[in-house]
Design an enzyme around this catalytic site. Structure first.
Site, PDB file in Angstrom:
ATOM      1  CB  CYS A  15      -0.900   0.056   1.242  1.00 59.72           C
ATOM      2  SG  CYS A  15      -1.952  -1.388   1.490  1.00 59.72           S
ATOM      3  CG  ASP A  50      22.204  34.368 -10.300  1.00 57.63           C
ATOM      4  OD1 ASP A  50      22.293  33.996 -11.478  1.00 57.63           O
ATOM      5  OD2 ASP A  50      21.240  35.020  -9.852  1.00 57.63           O
TER       6      ASP A  50
END
Length: 495
Positions: free
Chosen positions: A32, A451
């Protein structure tokens, strides 16, 4: 997670863990998902497996009540950079279907025997079983979401024959394909063409994901969209749509993904057009990677919120995603062009470069072309690109390396191998490698310190003394921290 942590998760029916592990119960012979509504089994009867394939190999059948195959994939395949994680990324992209186990092993630098031993030890199942489970999951998605002919579903899922398809569905789900189809809602009339391999005019299905889902990823893709190849829009009811053309192993295709946060169930709907049915598993895998749909956003947000600099952003923007890439080689070209220039300037350059691409097989308004192949870029790139000669040389050199086979990289790499392959290219530095790693590999722990947008985002966030500048305390989720910084930098400044 240890046994008892997982057991507490299934006792709480915690949906966050669906797809991250599977619960097999010896007293019933079934496996399950963690959130299965059935009564919690006794601990002595439970075995946890990393993959559904491992549970099936151990003799268990899928639960008909919770349908454990109907869940998002595990985020571990992006977090893990070991052989198992790299192999699973390639298996999900359909490499075994196209190239066999030998092809997968060669891509990873191992013999087929070694790879089988590694995956069996790490994941409880060999590559063929893992590929079979992936095909079964794709087949289930198509059966319950579409009215495609069963034969079309078989070949679209990667099976070599209808008999093999029927046998696998019966073994995994203990149901016939027709019975399995009856467990889900159908999504509209079938417009396919049998088993010829031709594509339906349009195939629409829902993509499972873990909530919360931040729709800002549509904005990220929209501002970078190349006209003629990509299109993005927001309708009056708030539905966001992103569409594009792309190259796939057997040909080209186009797709669109739509999301309306106010719709019941908040479905994320994929519509694929003009795709060879054999390419459908690769398309599904790449779209899921593009939208980071296998992520575990609650765990990521919980970790990021521990940093006081990001806590407010996480509260305001839960479920942020790291955009992926549908074509690794295309993403490299985009990264090289985007170095040290604005997003708008990069889009202008890419629009000019897109003229080298071939027409789409089935053109639609706004989606007329394909992104140029490496060979097309190598041939026409110099004539189309403008700007510094050094950047033009870098783009053409990368395209030539890919076109000749001197450079071969993709979803099966890790950051280390990616760095070794890309850094020798002229004009490629650590930023490019990190950006490609984030978007192609889905690497979760990349922080692009140099960056410009990251630095601008840091200026917007509250200053906190005593914390590292590279957010190392948030490892392994720094790619998501980078997304929050980019989002902060993009917000309009209040006067």
């Amino acid at each position: 997670m240890d046994f008892w942590q997982r057991y507490r998760a299934i006792d709480a029916r915690d949906t966050r863990f669906d797809g991250q592990f599977f619960t097999a119960v010896s007293s019933t012979g079934i496996y399950c998902r963690p959130s299965c509504p059935a009564r919690t089994p006794k601990a002595e009867n439970v075995t946890f497996y990393e993959t559904s394939a491992a549970a099936h190999e151990a003799g268990y059948r899928a639960c008909k009540r919770c349908l454990p195959e109907a869940v998002p994939g595990t985020p571990a395949w992006n977090i893990r950079s070991d052989i198992a994680g790299r192999a699973m990324r390639l298996i999900n992209d359909g490499v075994i279907t196209r190239e066999g186990v030998d092809g997968l092993a060669q891509r990873l630098g191992y013999s087929a025997r070694q790879l089988n031993r590694i995956l069996s030890n790490e994941l409880g199942a060999g590559p063929l079983s893992l590929a079979r489970a992936s095909r079964a999951q794709t087949a289930r998605t198509l059966l319950v979401s579409t009215n495609m002919l069963l034969a079309d579903v078989a070949f679209a899922s990667g099976f070599n024959s209808v008999r093999q398809f029927n046998d696998t569905i019966g073994e995994v789900f203990a149901m016939t394909p027709t019975a399995l189809r009856a467990t889900g809602a159908k999504s509209g009339p079938h417009r396919g063409t049998g088993v010829s391999g031709a594509a339906p005019a349009a195939l629409t299905l829902n993509l499972p994901y873990r909530e919360p889902f931040d729709p800002g990823i549509f904005d990220f893709l929209a501002v970078r969209a190349v006209p003629g190849i990509e299109a993005a829009s927001t309708s009056a009811d708030g539905t966001r749509t992103y569409a594009r053309t792309l190259h796939l192993p057997r040909g080209s295709a186009s797709f669109s993904v739509a999301f309306n946060p106010s719709a019941p169930g908040k479905p994320l709907q994929l519509t694929a057009t003009a795709v060879d049915l054999h390419d459908l598993p690769a398309l599904l895998s790449r779209v899921r990677r593009l939208f980071d749909l296998d992520a575990d956003p609650q765990s990521i947000d919980d970790a990021l919120a521990t940093d006081p600099r990001l806590k407010g952003s996480v509260t305001a923007t839960p479920g942020i995603r790291v955009p992926g890439a549908v074509d690794p080689q295309e993403l490299l070209i985009r990264a090289i062009i985007g170095q040290q220039i604005t997003v708008g300037a990069a889009r202008t350059a890419l629009t000019r470069l897109s003229a080298a691409g071939s027409p789409a097989a089935v053109a639609t308004p706004g989606l007329e072309r394909l992104f140029p192949t490496a060979a097309e870029l190598a041939e026409h790139g110099r004539a189309l690109l403008r700007g510094p000669q050094r950047r033009i040389d870098s783009v053409v050199a990368a395209a030539e390396a890919v076109a000749t086979g001197a450079l071969d990289f993709g979803y099966g790499d890790d950051l280390g191998s990616l760095e070794k392959k890309l850094l020798p290219l002229p004009g490629v530095g650590p930023w490019t490698v990190g950006y490609v790693g984030m978007r192609v590999l889905g690497a979760p722990d990349v922080f692009l310190a140099n960056d410009a947008a990251v630095r601008n985002g840091l200026k917007v966030l509250p200053a906190v003394a005593g914390l590292s500048g590279d957010f190392r305390e948030l490892s392994p989720w720094r790619s998501y921290a980078t997304m929050h910084l980019w989002r902060a930098a993009a917000k309009p400044k209040t006067p």
